[in-house]
Scaffold this motif. Structure first.
Motif, mmCIF file in Angstrom:
data_model
loop_
_atom_site.group_PDB
_atom_site.id
_atom_site.type_symbol
_atom_site.label_atom_id
_atom_site.label_comp_id
_atom_site.label_asym_id
_atom_site.label_seq_id
_atom_site.Cartn_x
_atom_site.Cartn_y
_atom_site.Cartn_z
ATOM 1 N N VAL A 36 0.836 -1.199 0.000
ATOM 2 C CA VAL A 36 0.000 0.000 0.000
ATOM 3 C C VAL A 36 0.871 1.249 0.000
ATOM 4 N N VAL A 37 1.856 1.297 0.866
ATOM 5 C CA VAL A 37 2.725 2.475 0.949
ATOM 6 C C VAL A 37 3.515 2.662 -0.340
ATOM 7 N N GLY A 55 -4.858 5.332 -14.769
ATOM 8 C CA GLY A 55 -5.155 4.399 -15.847
ATOM 9 C C GLY A 55 -4.191 3.235 -15.951
ATOM 10 N N THR A 56 -3.074 3.272 -15.199
ATOM 11 C CA THR A 56 -2.101 2.182 -15.245
ATOM 12 C C THR A 56 -2.703 0.903 -14.667
ATOM 13 N N LYS A 57 -2.577 -0.202 -15.380
ATOM 14 C CA LYS A 57 -3.078 -1.484 -14.880
ATOM 15 C C LYS A 57 -2.123 -2.024 -13.823
ATOM 16 N N LEU A 58 -2.697 -2.487 -12.721
ATOM 17 C CA LEU A 58 -1.924 -3.046 -11.616
ATOM 18 C C LEU A 58 -2.191 -4.550 -11.565
ATOM 19 N N GLY A 59 -1.448 -5.284 -12.358
ATOM 20 C CA GLY A 59 -1.658 -6.718 -12.465
ATOM 21 C C GLY A 59 -1.230 -7.459 -11.210
ATOM 22 N N GLU A 60 -2.084 -8.335 -10.727
ATOM 23 C CA GLU A 60 -1.778 -9.069 -9.499
ATOM 24 C C GLU A 60 -0.547 -9.949 -9.660
ATOM 25 N N SER A 75 -5.253 -7.903 -1.134
ATOM 26 C CA SER A 75 -5.605 -7.152 0.074
ATOM 27 C C SER A 75 -5.125 -5.708 -0.016
ATOM 28 N N ALA A 76 -3.919 -5.515 -0.540
ATOM 29 C CA ALA A 76 -3.384 -4.158 -0.702
ATOM 30 C C ALA A 76 -4.216 -3.355 -1.695
ATOM 31 N N LEU A 77 -4.590 -3.967 -2.807
ATOM 32 C CA LEU A 77 -5.380 -3.268 -3.811
ATOM 33 C C LEU A 77 -6.769 -2.911 -3.284
ATOM 34 N N GLN A 78 -7.341 -3.787 -2.469
ATOM 35 C CA GLN A 78 -8.619 -3.465 -1.838
ATOM 36 C C GLN A 78 -8.482 -2.243 -0.945
ATOM 37 N N SER A 79 -7.399 -2.194 -0.167
ATOM 38 C CA SER A 79 -7.160 -1.044 0.707
ATOM 39 C C SER A 79 -7.028 0.243 -0.100
ATOM 40 N N LEU A 80 -6.298 0.186 -1.197
ATOM 41 C CA LEU A 80 -6.118 1.362 -2.043
ATOM 42 C C LEU A 80 -7.417 1.782 -2.713
ATOM 43 N N SER A 81 -8.284 0.814 -2.985
ATOM 44 C CA SER A 81 -9.574 1.171 -3.583
ATOM 45 C C SER A 81 -10.435 1.936 -2.584
ATOM 46 N N HIS A 82 -10.310 1.606 -1.300
ATOM 47 C CA HIS A 82 -11.047 2.347 -0.275
ATOM 48 C C HIS A 82 -10.559 3.792 -0.192
ATOM 49 N N GLU A 83 -9.280 3.998 -0.497
ATOM 50 C CA GLU A 83 -8.716 5.350 -0.494
ATOM 51 C C GLU A 83 -8.988 6.084 -1.805
ATOM 52 N N GLU A 84 -9.648 5.416 -2.759
ATOM 53 C CA GLU A 84 -9.993 5.960 -4.078
ATOM 54 C C GLU A 84 -8.757 6.249 -4.921
ATOM 55 N N LEU A 85 -7.666 5.555 -4.626
ATOM 56 C CA LEU A 85 -6.477 5.666 -5.460
ATOM 57 C C LEU A 85 -6.452 4.590 -6.539
ATOM 58 N N GLU A 141 -8.972 1.745 -8.828
ATOM 59 C CA GLU A 141 -10.303 1.298 -9.248
ATOM 60 C C GLU A 141 -10.241 -0.196 -9.530
ATOM 61 N N LEU A 142 -11.177 -0.952 -8.948
ATOM 62 C CA LEU A 142 -11.277 -2.382 -9.196
ATOM 63 C C LEU A 142 -12.401 -2.612 -10.200
ATOM 64 N N ARG A 143 -12.048 -3.067 -11.385
ATOM 65 C CA ARG A 143 -13.030 -3.237 -12.458
ATOM 66 C C ARG A 143 -13.327 -4.725 -12.645
ATOM 67 N N ARG A 144 -14.580 -5.072 -12.582
ATOM 68 C CA ARG A 144 -14.987 -6.470 -12.662
ATOM 69 C C ARG A 144 -14.504 -7.114 -13.954
ATOM 70 N N ASN A 145 -13.863 -8.257 -13.792
ATOM 71 C CA ASN A 145 -13.338 -9.060 -14.895
ATOM 72 C C ASN A 145 -12.205 -8.376 -15.656
ATOM 73 N N ARG A 146 -11.725 -7.254 -15.153
ATOM 74 C CA ARG A 146 -10.631 -6.560 -15.834
ATOM 75 C C ARG A 146 -9.430 -6.326 -14.926
ATOM 76 N N GLY A 147 -9.655 -6.271 -13.618
ATOM 77 C CA GLY A 147 -8.537 -6.095 -12.698
ATOM 78 C C GLY A 147 -8.498 -4.726 -12.054
ATOM 79 N N ALA A 148 -7.329 -4.368 -11.552
ATOM 80 C CA ALA A 148 -7.135 -3.112 -10.820
ATOM 81 C C ALA A 148 -6.364 -2.111 -11.672
ATOM 82 N N PHE A 149 -6.759 -0.844 -11.546
ATOM 83 C CA PHE A 149 -6.117 0.234 -12.295
ATOM 84 C C PHE A 149 -5.945 1.438 -11.366
ATOM 85 N N VAL A 150 -4.892 2.214 -11.596
ATOM 86 C CA VAL A 150 -4.776 3.492 -10.886
ATOM 87 C C VAL A 150 -5.977 4.343 -11.279
ATOM 88 N N ALA A 151 -6.634 4.924 -10.286
ATOM 89 C CA ALA A 151 -7.863 5.684 -10.535
ATOM 90 C C ALA A 151 -7.629 6.803 -11.541
#
Length: 236
Positions: A23-24, A38-43, A59-69, A71-81
């Motif tokens: 997270v840090v 828009g950068t993809k954050l591949g697990e 778990s880290a990506l979930q925490s960052l999504s709570h901070e709105e940094l 975005e978790l997109r269904r079936n696509r993964g995590a991206f920088v907001a």
């Protein structure tokens, strides 16, 4: 995990252990514009970079999504907001409502210790600019605004400002048209002088004009280009 003095205080891991370390690291890379919106954050890639399991990364990506940094997109993964133009305008409208009055309150409550801390902060910011460390200067600029809200001793408003500043970092990464978009070199110095005099009127006016200048430095028509790899950006 104990954060170092160089870690921005607007990073608040909601998890512990290795997840908090991720997270840090990701938060700082985002705030310093090494990871652009828009950068993809591949697990899988993050698992290799940090040498941890995908469960820890998730778990880290979930925490960052709570901070709105992130975005978790269904079936696509995590991206920088990636804030929209409408969000950009709303964020700075909110800052314009909150921060001038907060600057007035800070001027009225400023102690010699507060002044010394802000002076040291501005010196570090100017050093970063002189060394062309623009991402670091950006992060320090945001922290300066957060520190003012804390000195004002308005905990609820400080919390709002902290989240708005974090969102502003993403907005500036997307839409800035010059590298001084977050804070002009002398703007914080002028605020510091108003604080030194205890001049609430001047501090309020300076903060108003400062935020107007930030918005004027944004080009709300442009989008960033593609990023390099996570491995190259994070280098851990």
């Amino acid at each position: 995990m104990t954060r170092s003095a160089s870690t921005p205080s607007f990073i608040h891991p909601t998890v512990g252990g290795p997840s908090a370390d991720i997270v840090v690291a990701l938060s700082q890379a985002i705030h310093e514009h090494r990871l652009l919106p828009g950068t993809k954050l591949g697990e899988d890639e993050l698992s290799r970079i940090f040498n941890v399991s995908r469960t820890v990364v998730r778990s880290a990506l979930q925490s960052l999504s709570h901070e709105e940094l992130v975005e978790l997109r269904r079936n696509r993964g995590a991206f920088v907001a990636q804030p929209t133009i409408r969000e950009a305008r709303e964020v700075f409208e909110a800052r314009a409502l909150l921060e001038p009055r907060t600057a007035r309150s800070a001027a009225e409550r400023m102690t010699p210790e507060d002044l010394a801390r802000l002076e040291a902060h501005i010196a570090a910011e100017h050093d970063a600019i002189a060394n062309a460390e623009h991402g670091k200067a950006l992060r320090l600029s945001g922290q300066f605004h957060i520190d003012i809200s804390r000195i004002a001793d308005q905990a609820t408003i400080a919390g709002f400002i902290e989240r708005l500043v974090a969102r502003s970092s993403l907005i500036i990464a997307l839409y800035w048209q010059r590298q001084s978009a977050l804070c002009e070199k002398h703007a914080h110095g002028a605020l510091l002088e108003a604080f030194r005099r205890g001049d609430g009127d001047d501090a309020e006016d300076l903060m108003k004009s400062h935020l107007v200048d930030i918005v004027a430095a944004l080009d709300l028509r442009e989008l960033p280009r593609a990023q390099t790899s996570l491995q190259d950006i994070l280098k851990v």
